[in-house]
Design an enzyme around this catalytic site. Structure first.
Site, mmCIF file in Angstrom:
data_model
loop_
_atom_site.group_PDB
_atom_site.id
_atom_site.type_symbol
_atom_site.label_atom_id
_atom_site.label_comp_id
_atom_site.label_asym_id
_atom_site.label_seq_id
_atom_site.Cartn_x
_atom_site.Cartn_y
_atom_site.Cartn_z
ATOM 1 N N ASN A 1 3.611 -11.217 12.583
ATOM 2 C CA ASN A 1 2.767 -10.146 12.052
ATOM 3 C C ASN A 1 3.533 -8.816 12.046
ATOM 4 O O ASN A 1 3.734 -8.197 13.091
ATOM 5 C CB ASN A 1 1.487 -10.013 12.879
ATOM 6 C CG ASN A 1 0.515 -9.011 12.263
ATOM 7 O OD1 ASN A 1 0.844 -8.326 11.302
ATOM 8 N ND2 ASN A 1 -0.669 -8.933 12.818
ATOM 9 N N LEU B 1 -5.979 -6.595 4.012
ATOM 10 C CA LEU B 1 -7.087 -7.551 4.111
ATOM 11 C C LEU B 1 -6.845 -8.812 3.298
ATOM 12 O O LEU B 1 -7.462 -9.846 3.561
ATOM 13 C CB LEU B 1 -8.403 -6.895 3.670
ATOM 14 C CG LEU B 1 -9.037 -5.919 4.662
ATOM 15 C CD1 LEU B 1 -10.324 -5.350 4.077
ATOM 16 C CD2 LEU B 1 -9.326 -6.597 5.996
ATOM 17 N N GLU C 1 -9.991 8.800 7.606
ATOM 18 C CA GLU C 1 -11.078 9.575 8.224
ATOM 19 C C GLU C 1 -12.237 8.695 8.676
ATOM 20 O O GLU C 1 -13.101 9.151 9.432
ATOM 21 C CB GLU C 1 -11.593 10.602 7.208
ATOM 22 C CG GLU C 1 -10.555 11.654 6.835
ATOM 23 C CD GLU C 1 -11.058 12.589 5.753
ATOM 24 O OE1 GLU C 1 -12.227 12.455 5.332
ATOM 25 O OE2 GLU C 1 -10.271 13.443 5.315
ATOM 26 N N THR C 2 -12.276 7.468 8.200
ATOM 27 C CA THR C 2 -13.469 6.647 8.417
ATOM 28 C C THR C 2 -13.170 5.393 9.231
ATOM 29 O O THR C 2 -12.015 5.110 9.574
ATOM 30 C CB THR C 2 -14.069 6.193 7.066
ATOM 31 O OG1 THR C 2 -13.173 5.226 6.494
ATOM 32 C CG2 THR C 2 -14.231 7.367 6.105
ATOM 33 N N PHE D 1 0.835 -1.200 0.000
ATOM 34 C CA PHE D 1 0.000 0.000 0.000
ATOM 35 C C PHE D 1 0.871 1.251 0.000
ATOM 36 O O PHE D 1 0.473 2.282 -0.539
ATOM 37 C CB PHE D 1 -0.909 -0.025 1.228
ATOM 38 C CG PHE D 1 -2.307 0.420 0.952
ATOM 39 C CD1 PHE D 1 -3.199 -0.406 0.282
ATOM 40 C CD2 PHE D 1 -2.749 1.666 1.348
ATOM 41 C CE1 PHE D 1 -4.497 0.000 0.021
ATOM 42 C CE2 PHE D 1 -4.040 2.092 1.090
ATOM 43 C CZ PHE D 1 -4.922 1.252 0.419
ATOM 44 N N VAL E 1 1.325 -1.809 5.914
ATOM 45 C CA VAL E 1 1.136 -0.604 6.730
ATOM 46 C C VAL E 1 -0.320 -0.153 6.571
ATOM 47 O O VAL E 1 -0.808 0.007 5.449
ATOM 48 C CB VAL E 1 2.071 0.536 6.274
ATOM 49 C CG1 VAL E 1 1.831 1.782 7.133
ATOM 50 C CG2 VAL E 1 3.530 0.107 6.334
ATOM 51 N N ARG F 1 8.952 2.915 12.785
ATOM 52 C CA ARG F 1 8.761 1.482 13.027
ATOM 53 C C ARG F 1 9.241 0.606 11.878
ATOM 54 O O ARG F 1 9.668 -0.524 12.087
ATOM 55 C CB ARG F 1 7.273 1.229 13.333
ATOM 56 C CG ARG F 1 6.918 1.714 14.712
ATOM 57 C CD ARG F 1 5.455 1.980 14.941
ATOM 58 N NE ARG F 1 5.256 2.471 16.310
ATOM 59 C CZ ARG F 1 5.500 3.727 16.713
ATOM 60 N NH1 ARG F 1 5.941 4.629 15.823
ATOM 61 N NH2 ARG F 1 5.344 4.075 17.966
ATOM 62 N N ILE G 1 -2.561 3.006 7.733
ATOM 63 C CA ILE G 1 -2.527 4.340 8.354
ATOM 64 C C ILE G 1 -3.962 4.834 8.499
ATOM 65 O O ILE G 1 -4.741 4.804 7.533
ATOM 66 C CB ILE G 1 -1.692 5.322 7.512
ATOM 67 C CG1 ILE G 1 -0.251 4.806 7.364
ATOM 68 C CG2 ILE G 1 -1.699 6.712 8.165
ATOM 69 C CD1 ILE G 1 0.665 5.695 6.536
ATOM 70 N N HIS H 1 -12.962 2.586 8.201
ATOM 71 C CA HIS H 1 -12.206 1.611 7.403
ATOM 72 C C HIS H 1 -10.920 1.154 8.102
ATOM 73 O O HIS H 1 -10.529 -0.007 8.012
ATOM 74 C CB HIS H 1 -11.866 2.244 6.046
ATOM 75 C CG HIS H 1 -11.294 1.288 5.052
ATOM 76 N ND1 HIS H 1 -11.955 0.165 4.612
ATOM 77 C CD2 HIS H 1 -10.107 1.284 4.393
ATOM 78 C CE1 HIS H 1 -11.213 -0.479 3.735
ATOM 79 N NE2 HIS H 1 -10.080 0.177 3.594
HETATM 80 N N1 LIG Z 1 -6.435 1.467 3.730
HETATM 81 C C1 LIG Z 1 -5.506 0.481 3.666
HETATM 82 C C2 LIG Z 1 -5.793 -0.729 3.019
HETATM 83 N N2 LIG Z 1 -6.997 -0.916 2.438
HETATM 84 C C3 LIG Z 1 -7.261 -1.891 1.427
HETATM 85 C C4 LIG Z 1 -7.698 -3.226 1.959
HETATM 86 O O1 LIG Z 1 -6.655 -3.875 2.649
HETATM 87 C C5 LIG Z 1 -8.129 -4.122 0.828
HETATM 88 O O2 LIG Z 1 -7.068 -4.303 -0.078
HETATM 89 C C6 LIG Z 1 -9.334 -3.622 0.080
HETATM 90 O O3 LIG Z 1 -10.388 -3.347 0.967
HETATM 91 C C7 LIG Z 1 -9.810 -4.652 -0.962
HETATM 92 O O4 LIG Z 1 -10.146 -5.878 -0.317
HETATM 93 N N3 LIG Z 1 -4.863 -1.713 2.979
HETATM 94 C C8 LIG Z 1 -3.631 -1.542 3.565
HETATM 95 O O5 LIG Z 1 -2.784 -2.450 3.511
HETATM 96 N N4 LIG Z 1 -3.341 -0.360 4.185
HETATM 97 C C9 LIG Z 1 -4.243 0.652 4.253
HETATM 98 O O6 LIG Z 1 -3.919 1.717 4.851
HETATM 99 C C1 LIG Z 2 -7.029 2.362 6.484
HETATM 100 C C2 LIG Z 2 -7.686 3.655 6.357
HETATM 101 O O1 LIG Z 2 -8.269 4.142 7.287
HETATM 102 C C3 LIG Z 2 -7.625 4.370 5.116
HETATM 103 O O2 LIG Z 2 -6.511 4.313 4.335
HETATM 104 C C4 LIG Z 2 -8.879 4.766 4.490
HETATM 105 O O3 LIG Z 2 -8.999 6.154 4.660
HETATM 106 P P1 LIG Z 2 -10.429 6.845 4.821
HETATM 107 O O4 LIG Z 2 -11.001 6.334 6.095
HETATM 108 O O5 LIG Z 2 -10.064 8.295 4.894
HETATM 109 O O6 LIG Z 2 -11.227 6.458 3.618
#
Ligand SMILES: Nc1c(NC[C@H](O)[C@H](O)[C@H](O)CO)[nH]c(=O)[nH]c1=O
Ligand SMILES: CC(=O)[C@@H](O)COP(=O)(O)O
EC number: 2.5.1.78
Length: 139
Positions: free
Chosen positions: A98, A43, A71-72, A11, A66, A112, A68, A74
């Protein structure tokens, strides 16, 4: 000598490169071989390890990535569910370290990921090595 697989969620390129360098160094210093497979996000890491383990080719795994906070909600899903999936595999006896960082911002991630600072990739590889050794002892 055993074969280890690093499963990286690519990512953030620059952060992953540091995490992988630390993990690779630790595994190779212990005398093992390393392959790397790349998936889109954290994921996808547990499912990829599950698929790889079905091949019987690998003795252990290092999860790298990683997450990070954005805003949501997620962040909670990606950070929590990737860790939950990895832990479920670990409880089934798969040797996994991990090294998926779950951080508030990039500055925290750099400290880190950097092998010269907290070296969380190397730390995760050492965790995988510890579980691999226990499997050999008790397996
Ligand atoms: N936001 C981050 C993600 N998001 C993506 C999900 O892991 C996944 O690939 C998607 O939802 C499709 O299934 N992944 C990270 O590794 N790091 C992030 O900050
Ligand atoms: C993992 C997260 O929170 C991210 O990268 C998604 O960002 P957002 O919540 O601003 O859509």
């Amino acid at each position: 000598m055993a074969q280890f697989l690093i499963v990286e969620a690519r990512f953030y390129d620059h952060l992953n490169d540091m995490l992988i360098a630390g993990a690779r160094d630790a595994l190779e210093a212990a005398g093992h071989s390393v392959e790397v497979v790349t998936v889109p996000g954290a994921l996808e890491v547990p499912g990829t390890i599950a698929l790889a383990d079905q091949t019987g080719r690998y003795e252990g795994y290092v999860a790298i990535g990683v997450v990070i906070r954005g805003e949501t909600y997620h962040f909670e899903i990606v950070a929590g569910e990737s860790a939950r999936g990895i832990m479920a595999l670990t409880m089934d006896g798969v040797a996994i370290g991990n090294g998926i960082l779950t951080v508030e911002n990039e500055a925290q991630a750099i400290v880190r990921a950097d092998p010269a600072q907290k070296d969380k990739g190397g730390e995760a590889a050492k965790a995988a090595l510890a579980l691999y050794e226990l499997r050999r002892r008790w397996g």
